[in-house]
Design a protein around this motif. Structure first.
Motif, PDB file in Angstrom:
ATOM      1  N   ARG A  42       0.829  -1.196   0.000  1.00  0.00           N
ATOM      2  CA  ARG A  42       0.000   0.000   0.000  1.00  0.00           C
ATOM      3  C   ARG A  42       0.874   1.261   0.000  1.00  0.00           C
ATOM      4  O   ARG A  42       0.605   2.219  -0.704  1.00  0.00           O
ATOM      5  CB  ARG A  42      -0.918   0.009   1.219  1.00  0.00           C
ATOM      6  N   GLN A  43       1.947   1.232   0.795  1.00  0.00           N
ATOM      7  CA  GLN A  43       2.880   2.361   0.811  1.00  0.00           C
ATOM      8  C   GLN A  43       3.482   2.589  -0.573  1.00  0.00           C
ATOM      9  O   GLN A  43       3.744   3.727  -0.964  1.00  0.00           O
ATOM     10  CB  GLN A  43       4.003   2.108   1.820  1.00  0.00           C
ATOM     11  N   ALA A  44       3.701   1.496  -1.289  1.00  0.00           N
ATOM     12  CA  ALA A  44       4.263   1.605  -2.630  1.00  0.00           C
ATOM     13  C   ALA A  44       3.187   1.930  -3.666  1.00  0.00           C
ATOM     14  O   ALA A  44       3.456   2.002  -4.865  1.00  0.00           O
ATOM     15  CB  ALA A  44       4.968   0.297  -3.007  1.00  0.00           C
ATOM     16  N   GLU A  45       1.957   2.107  -3.176  1.00  0.00           N
ATOM     17  CA  GLU A  45       0.818   2.456  -4.042  1.00  0.00           C
ATOM     18  C   GLU A  45       0.578   1.438  -5.148  1.00  0.00           C
ATOM     19  O   GLU A  45       0.258   1.786  -6.277  1.00  0.00           O
ATOM     20  CB  GLU A  45       1.011   3.856  -4.631  1.00  0.00           C
ATOM     21  N   LEU A  46       0.738   0.169  -4.777  1.00  0.00           N
ATOM     22  CA  LEU A  46       0.413  -0.907  -5.713  1.00  0.00           C
ATOM     23  C   LEU A  46      -1.002  -1.428  -5.463  1.00  0.00           C
ATOM     24  O   LEU A  46      -1.616  -2.015  -6.339  1.00  0.00           O
ATOM     25  CB  LEU A  46       1.427  -2.057  -5.569  1.00  0.00           C
ATOM     26  N   VAL A  47      -1.489  -1.207  -4.244  1.00  0.00           N
ATOM     27  CA  VAL A  47      -2.868  -1.582  -3.913  1.00  0.00           C
ATOM     28  C   VAL A  47      -3.535  -0.424  -3.167  1.00  0.00           C
ATOM     29  O   VAL A  47      -2.860   0.443  -2.617  1.00  0.00           O
ATOM     30  CB  VAL A  47      -2.926  -2.843  -3.015  1.00  0.00           C
ATOM     31  N   SER A  48      -4.878  -0.432  -3.163  1.00  0.00           N
ATOM     32  CA  SER A  48      -5.626   0.526  -2.346  1.00  0.00           C
ATOM     33  C   SER A  48      -6.560  -0.284  -1.455  1.00  0.00           C
ATOM     34  O   SER A  48      -6.927  -1.417  -1.789  1.00  0.00           O
ATOM     35  CB  SER A  48      -6.411   1.490  -3.221  1.00  0.00           C
ATOM     36  N   SER A  49      -6.929   0.290  -0.318  1.00  0.00           N
ATOM     37  CA  SER A  49      -7.697  -0.481   0.655  1.00  0.00           C
ATOM     38  C   SER A  49      -9.094   0.100   0.890  1.00  0.00           C
ATOM     39  O   SER A  49      -9.315   1.297   0.723  1.00  0.00           O
ATOM     40  CB  SER A  49      -6.947  -0.526   1.985  1.00  0.00           C
ATOM     41  N   VAL A  50     -10.010  -0.756   1.277  1.00  0.00           N
ATOM     42  CA  VAL A  50     -11.360  -0.347   1.673  1.00  0.00           C
ATOM     43  C   VAL A  50     -11.639  -0.963   3.037  1.00  0.00           C
ATOM     44  O   VAL A  50     -11.541  -2.187   3.188  1.00  0.00           O
ATOM     45  CB  VAL A  50     -12.417  -0.844   0.661  1.00  0.00           C
ATOM     46  N   ARG A  51     -11.940  -0.138   4.008  1.00  0.00           N
ATOM     47  CA  ARG A  51     -12.124  -0.649   5.357  1.00  0.00           C
ATOM     48  C   ARG A  51     -13.576  -1.036   5.607  1.00  0.00           C
ATOM     49  O   ARG A  51     -14.471  -0.682   4.858  1.00  0.00           O
ATOM     50  CB  ARG A  51     -11.683   0.401   6.373  1.00  0.00           C
ATOM     51  N   GLY A  52     -13.759  -1.758   6.690  1.00  0.00           N
ATOM     52  CA  GLY A  52     -15.114  -2.150   7.069  1.00  0.00           C
ATOM     53  C   GLY A  52     -15.571  -3.424   6.384  1.00  0.00           C
ATOM     54  O   GLY A  52     -14.875  -3.969   5.523  1.00  0.00           O
ATOM     55  N   PRO A  53     -16.750  -3.892   6.761  1.00  0.00           N
ATOM     56  CA  PRO A  53     -17.314  -5.140   6.198  1.00  0.00           C
ATOM     57  C   PRO A  53     -17.440  -5.045   4.686  1.00  0.00           C
ATOM     58  O   PRO A  53     -17.816  -3.989   4.174  1.00  0.00           O
ATOM     59  CB  PRO A  53     -18.700  -5.213   6.855  1.00  0.00           C
ATOM     60  N   GLY A  54     -17.125  -6.128   4.010  1.00  0.00           N
ATOM     61  CA  GLY A  54     -17.141  -6.114   2.555  1.00  0.00           C
ATOM     62  C   GLY A  54     -15.940  -5.425   1.965  1.00  0.00           C
ATOM     63  O   GLY A  54     -15.795  -5.353   0.743  1.00  0.00           O
ATOM     64  N   GLY A  55     -15.056  -4.929   2.831  1.00  0.00           N
ATOM     65  CA  GLY A  55     -13.864  -4.218   2.365  1.00  0.00           C
ATOM     66  C   GLY A  55     -12.758  -5.174   1.997  1.00  0.00           C
ATOM     67  O   GLY A  55     -12.964  -6.388   1.872  1.00  0.00           O
ATOM     68  N   GLY A  56     -11.569  -4.609   1.818  1.00  0.00           N
ATOM     69  CA  GLY A  56     -10.414  -5.418   1.425  1.00  0.00           C
ATOM     70  C   GLY A  56      -9.456  -4.601   0.596  1.00  0.00           C
ATOM     71  O   GLY A  56      -9.377  -3.383   0.746  1.00  0.00           O
ATOM     72  N   TYR A  57      -8.748  -5.291  -0.281  1.00  0.00           N
ATOM     73  CA  TYR A  57      -7.774  -4.601  -1.132  1.00  0.00           C
ATOM     74  C   TYR A  57      -8.130  -4.781  -2.599  1.00  0.00           C
ATOM     75  O   TYR A  57      -8.737  -5.785  -2.987  1.00  0.00           O
ATOM     76  CB  TYR A  57      -6.368  -5.149  -0.884  1.00  0.00           C
ATOM     77  N   ARG A  58      -7.738  -3.813  -3.392  1.00  0.00           N
ATOM     78  CA  ARG A  58      -7.808  -3.960  -4.842  1.00  0.00           C
ATOM     79  C   ARG A  58      -6.533  -3.380  -5.443  1.00  0.00           C
ATOM     80  O   ARG A  58      -5.831  -2.599  -4.789  1.00  0.00           O
ATOM     81  CB  ARG A  58      -9.041  -3.265  -5.414  1.00  0.00           C
ATOM     82  N   LEU A  59      -6.245  -3.796  -6.660  1.00  0.00           N
ATOM     83  CA  LEU A  59      -5.071  -3.271  -7.348  1.00  0.00           C
ATOM     84  C   LEU A  59      -5.238  -1.770  -7.564  1.00  0.00           C
ATOM     85  O   LEU A  59      -6.323  -1.308  -7.920  1.00  0.00           O
ATOM     86  CB  LEU A  59      -4.875  -3.971  -8.699  1.00  0.00           C
ATOM     87  N   ALA A  60      -4.169  -1.022  -7.343  1.00  0.00           N
ATOM     88  CA  ALA A  60      -4.240   0.429  -7.496  1.00  0.00           C
ATOM     89  C   ALA A  60      -4.275   0.825  -8.967  1.00  0.00           C
ATOM     90  O   ALA A  60      -4.774   1.891  -9.319  1.00  0.00           O
ATOM     91  CB  ALA A  60      -3.047   1.092  -6.801  1.00  0.00           C
ATOM     92  N   ARG A  61      -3.751  -0.068  -9.826  1.00  0.00           N
ATOM     93  CA  ARG A  61      -3.739   0.199 -11.270  1.00  0.00           C
ATOM     94  C   ARG A  61      -4.222  -1.052 -11.995  1.00  0.00           C
ATOM     95  O   ARG A  61      -4.515  -2.070 -11.375  1.00  0.00           O
ATOM     96  CB  ARG A  61      -2.311   0.507 -11.728  1.00  0.00           C
ATOM     97  N   GLY A  62      -4.286  -0.964 -13.306  1.00  0.00           N
ATOM     98  CA  GLY A  62      -4.655  -2.130 -14.089  1.00  0.00           C
ATOM     99  C   GLY A  62      -3.582  -3.208 -13.983  1.00  0.00           C
ATOM    100  O   GLY A  62      -2.410  -2.898 -13.766  1.00  0.00           O
ATOM    101  N   SER A  63      -3.985  -4.462 -14.103  1.00  0.00           N
ATOM    102  CA  SER A  63      -3.033  -5.562 -13.927  1.00  0.00           C
ATOM    103  C   SER A  63      -1.981  -5.591 -15.040  1.00  0.00           C
ATOM    104  O   SER A  63      -0.955  -6.237 -14.902  1.00  0.00           O
ATOM    105  CB  SER A  63      -3.773  -6.895 -13.883  1.00  0.00           C
TER     106      SER A  63
END
Lengths: 162, 162
Positions: free
Chosen positions: A50-71
């Motif tokens: 996340r610090q390297a801005e490769l992923v972004s996070s969503v907190r709370g239920p149903g949250g998690g991580y997603r890729l910060a850019r296209g694969s």
DNA sequence: AAATACCCGACTGTTTTAGTTGGTTATATA
DNA sequence: TATATAACCAACTAAAACAGTCGGGTATTT
């Protein structure tokens, strides 16, 4: 450039995101189950990702991580660099007074090769890995396993949950 | 495939052999001085390099090591593999019952990439590295430094050795 | 006989890996 | 609004790898 199992974990987890992240954020516990990596260890790795801005996070239920850019825009070299925290390149610049390139000759020999490896791994994107047939096969097997596990959970629930 | 400073030491030492090994076997203490690596550590590395049949040894005064094959026939991947002692490929085959490929899926994801890196490093030979201009420049500097050191030793001898 | 230099095993201190524990904070949902 | 979820965070641990040391041996040349 360093290559250890730590980097392998990171690449594997990111690959998992690329495979499953279509429909929304993926929780680390999902990845932990699918890829058999300790949850807390994943948390540490994703803190760096996340610090390297490769992923972004969503907190709370149903949250998690997603890729910060296209694969297709995230490459293996970036992922490995992110978790391996640079490490002063080589052990030069310390006691031996290696400034101005006078001493520290071995350093050049290696860093040159290291650069080549870096360039090579910069050419491999997540989407490139996903496109490989064998990876898709593995992902398919993992999906089937997941469904089976859910099936068992449901049956347990029916028999008599908490 | 693992990439650490240990492998760097091994590659550097082998490169030193390729650069200086024309006129006969090279002693580890020579390499230790030129490349600034601990002699005993080199001994451990060369024990493995010898087991992997990448070098051959000559005992006694004037002895040392030489490349077991031509420098165009020894590749970086072999050297790194030799000192990193394989390490059961991945952490599979242990407790998780990964036989028959049923479990242990992450393993496939990574080993595929690992293979690509391996192929890449198998394409880089010692002679390929030696041919690089910057490496030759470094070797030249090391040679000059060596001559200077010998010069100093001689002067000390003249002034009054042991 | 002496010096050289490979050979070998055991030992040490440090760093990295991999994982654990025990929290806090944000948020969706019931 | 209470609760469950899941990100966030820091400190701690066991085990392994790394890098080097020590104290011997053995073969070979001079």
């Amino acid at each position: 450039m360093r290559l250890t199992t730590k980097g392998r974990y990171a690449v594997t987890a990111m690959l998992d995101l690329a495979l499953h992240g279509e429909k929304g954020p993926i929780s680390l516990s999902d990845i932990a189950q699918r890829q058999d990596i300790s949850l807390s260890y994943l948390e540490q790795l994703f803190s760096k990702l996340r610090q390297a801005e490769l992923v972004s996070s969503v907190r709370g239920p149903g949250g998690g991580y997603r890729l910060a850019r296209g694969s297709d825009d995230i490459h293996v070299a970036e992922i490995i660099d992110a978790v391996n925290e640079s490490v002063d390149a080589t052990n030069c610049g310390r006691g031996s007074g290696c400034a101005s390139g006078e001493k520290c000759l071995t350093h050049h020999l290696w860093s040159d090769l290291s650069d080549q490896i870096h360039v090579f791994l910069s050419g491999i994107s997540l989407s490139g890995l996903v496109a490989r047939a064998d990876v898709q096969q593995v992902a398919q097997r993992q999906h089937e396993k997941e469904l089976a596990a859910q099936d068992i959970e449901q049956k347990i629930e029916i028999i008599g949950g908490p």
